[in-house]
Design an enzyme around this catalytic site. Structure first.
Site, mmCIF file in Angstrom:
data_model
loop_
_atom_site.group_PDB
_atom_site.id
_atom_site.type_symbol
_atom_site.label_atom_id
_atom_site.label_comp_id
_atom_site.label_asym_id
_atom_site.label_seq_id
_atom_site.Cartn_x
_atom_site.Cartn_y
_atom_site.Cartn_z
ATOM 1 N N TYR A 135 -35.549 -29.953 71.795
ATOM 2 C CA TYR A 135 -36.355 -28.726 71.665
ATOM 3 C C TYR A 135 -35.566 -27.619 70.955
ATOM 4 O O TYR A 135 -36.071 -26.963 70.033
ATOM 5 C CB TYR A 135 -36.769 -28.296 73.078
ATOM 6 C CG TYR A 135 -37.683 -27.111 73.166
ATOM 7 C CD1 TYR A 135 -39.048 -27.248 72.927
ATOM 8 C CD2 TYR A 135 -37.205 -25.857 73.535
ATOM 9 C CE1 TYR A 135 -39.899 -26.156 73.036
ATOM 10 C CE2 TYR A 135 -38.049 -24.773 73.656
ATOM 11 C CZ TYR A 135 -39.394 -24.924 73.410
ATOM 12 O OH TYR A 135 -40.221 -23.842 73.526
ATOM 13 N N LYS A 140 -36.667 -26.021 67.381
ATOM 14 C CA LYS A 140 -36.968 -24.587 67.235
ATOM 15 C C LYS A 140 -35.993 -23.918 66.264
ATOM 16 O O LYS A 140 -36.390 -23.046 65.488
ATOM 17 C CB LYS A 140 -36.953 -23.898 68.607
ATOM 18 C CG LYS A 140 -38.094 -24.329 69.530
ATOM 19 C CD LYS A 140 -39.466 -24.116 68.906
ATOM 20 C CE LYS A 140 -40.578 -24.119 69.945
ATOM 21 N NZ LYS A 140 -41.930 -24.042 69.339
HETATM 22 N N1 LIG Z 1 -43.843 -20.216 77.473
HETATM 23 C C1 LIG Z 1 -42.706 -19.744 76.986
HETATM 24 O O1 LIG Z 1 -42.026 -18.929 77.594
HETATM 25 C C2 LIG Z 1 -42.211 -20.204 75.662
HETATM 26 C C3 LIG Z 1 -40.923 -19.830 75.299
HETATM 27 C C4 LIG Z 1 -40.468 -20.157 74.050
HETATM 28 C C5 LIG Z 1 -41.286 -20.856 73.177
HETATM 29 N N2 LIG Z 1 -42.521 -21.246 73.559
HETATM 30 C C6 LIG Z 1 -43.333 -21.953 72.578
HETATM 31 O O2 LIG Z 1 -44.622 -21.374 72.550
HETATM 32 C C7 LIG Z 1 -45.582 -22.357 72.182
HETATM 33 C C8 LIG Z 1 -46.682 -22.382 73.216
HETATM 34 O O3 LIG Z 1 -46.088 -22.705 74.452
HETATM 35 P P1 LIG Z 1 -46.826 -22.550 75.852
HETATM 36 O O4 LIG Z 1 -45.801 -22.066 76.790
HETATM 37 O O5 LIG Z 1 -48.103 -21.816 75.687
HETATM 38 O O6 LIG Z 1 -47.090 -24.105 76.156
HETATM 39 P P2 LIG Z 1 -48.265 -24.859 76.930
HETATM 40 O O7 LIG Z 1 -47.691 -26.159 77.334
HETATM 41 O O8 LIG Z 1 -48.882 -23.982 77.960
HETATM 42 O O9 LIG Z 1 -49.347 -25.100 75.759
HETATM 43 C C9 LIG Z 1 -49.073 -25.901 74.668
HETATM 44 C C10 LIG Z 1 -50.380 -26.410 74.098
HETATM 45 O O10 LIG Z 1 -50.071 -27.227 72.963
HETATM 46 C C11 LIG Z 1 -50.885 -28.395 73.010
HETATM 47 N N3 LIG Z 1 -50.213 -29.465 72.266
HETATM 48 C C12 LIG Z 1 -49.041 -30.065 72.564
HETATM 49 N N4 LIG Z 1 -48.737 -30.990 71.650
HETATM 50 C C13 LIG Z 1 -49.744 -30.986 70.734
HETATM 51 C C14 LIG Z 1 -49.988 -31.710 69.548
HETATM 52 N N5 LIG Z 1 -49.130 -32.672 69.124
HETATM 53 N N6 LIG Z 1 -51.098 -31.438 68.826
HETATM 54 C C15 LIG Z 1 -51.960 -30.477 69.258
HETATM 55 N N7 LIG Z 1 -51.788 -29.769 70.389
HETATM 56 C C16 LIG Z 1 -50.683 -30.020 71.120
HETATM 57 C C17 LIG Z 1 -51.041 -28.693 74.492
HETATM 58 O O11 LIG Z 1 -52.160 -29.525 74.753
HETATM 59 C C18 LIG Z 1 -51.181 -27.287 75.068
HETATM 60 O O12 LIG Z 1 -52.527 -26.865 75.080
HETATM 61 C C19 LIG Z 1 -44.813 -23.664 72.064
HETATM 62 O O13 LIG Z 1 -44.479 -23.896 70.711
HETATM 63 C C20 LIG Z 1 -43.571 -23.413 72.873
HETATM 64 O O14 LIG Z 1 -42.503 -24.231 72.475
HETATM 65 C C21 LIG Z 1 -43.000 -20.945 74.797
#
Ligand SMILES: NC(=O)c1ccc[n+]([C@@H]2O[C@H](COP(=O)([O-])OP(=O)(O)OC[C@H]3O[C@@H](n4cnc5c(N)ncnc54)[C@H](O)[C@@H]3O)[C@@H](O)[C@H]2O)c1
Length: 252
Positions: free
Chosen positions: A158, A162
């Protein structure tokens, strides 16, 4: 904060918009009059988000797509163009984690994460960028992570994906500036299913909060306006930037 028309007429694709941060971005875009393609491999979840945008008076449709599958991405972008119009805004947000210490991580766990975050973003970029270049306008926002800036334990896949997306953002911004296409990335920190373990497991919870100067997690709705800003005219002179929406976690 915005006037309800900040993204009027700009067709936006938000990947991974079935829940979490992506769903909040899709709703925020819908509230600013963007026709929104709510894209997720979980199409029932995407449909619920699209319905909530329509119920609030916006325009949205759900599309099933695995962003790691190039043929599926091309078909999705064609379907979005037919249903909503040519794509002006792309948010590469779909994400997964496959956690393991690096000496135990399988090649499959490594590849899955690289495929979704990095290759998935490349697939979506390539599928929309030709139209943006022709029309001489476009906004691309990639969701990255503090893991790609600071590193992280148990997620070398990851953190690498990123960090790669940050370089991807800067390279795309340089290459696409001549076409008036704006490319930026945001590193969020928010309470979502993806972060549930570190927010709730006592082994990680306090240690993580201690690293966040604001001392708390955000709600996805709190940080989504940043993605609105980066897709609107107010950001017309901002490109190639990495912006934290992480409570200060990435201050260095
Ligand atoms: N939540 C955090 O604090 C945080 C921190 C840093 C980065 N992020 C990044 O933010 C983004 C959203 O994260 P989140 O926390 O909302 O995650 P989450 O798991 O709540 O949601 C992710 C969504 O992506 C969809 N998904 C996953 N793989 C997929 C694919 N191959 N094709 C289509 N859809 C797909 C899932 O079904 C889900 O609906 C991600 O890129 C994550 O890495 C989140």
């Amino acid at each position: 904060m915005f006037n309800g028309k900040a993204l009027e007429g700009k067709v936006a694709i938000v990947t991974g918009a079935g829940q979490g941060i992506g769903a909040a971005i899709a709703r925020a875009y819908g509230a600013q009059a963007a026709p929104v393609a709510v894209v997720d491999w979980d199409v029932e979840a995407a449909e619920q988000v699209a319905q909530s945008i329509r119920a609030a008076g916006g325009k949205a449709a759900a599309f099933k797509c695995d962003v790691a599958d190039r043929a599926a991405v091309d078909a999705m972008v064609a379907a979005v163009a037919t249903a909503l119009g040519p794509v002006d805004v792309l948010v590469n947000n779909a994400g997964i984690t496959r956690t393991a210490m690096l000496h135990k991580m399988s090649a499959h766990q490594w590849q899955q994460v690289i495929d979704v975050h990095l290759t998935g973003s490349f697939n979506c970029l390539q599928a929309v960028v030709g139209g943006m270049m022709e029309r001489q306008r476009g906004w691309i926002i990639n969701t990255v992570s503090t893991a790609g800036i600071l590193g992280t334990i148990g997620q070398i896949n990851y953190g690498s994906a990123k960090a790669g997306l940050i370089g991807f953002t800067k390279s795309a911004a340089r290459e696409l500036a001549r076409y008036n296409i704006i490319v930026n990335c945001v590193a969020p920190g928010a309470a979502t299913p993806m972060t549930e373990t570190i927010r709730t497991d006592e082994r990680f919870k306090q240690r993580t909060l201690d690293r966040i100067p604001l001392g708390r997690w955000a709600e996805p709705e709190e940080i989504a306006p940043l993605w609105v800003f980066l897709a609107c005219e107010g950001a017309s002179y901002v490109t190639g930037q990495l912006i934290g929406a992480d409570g200060g976690m990435s201050i260095h």
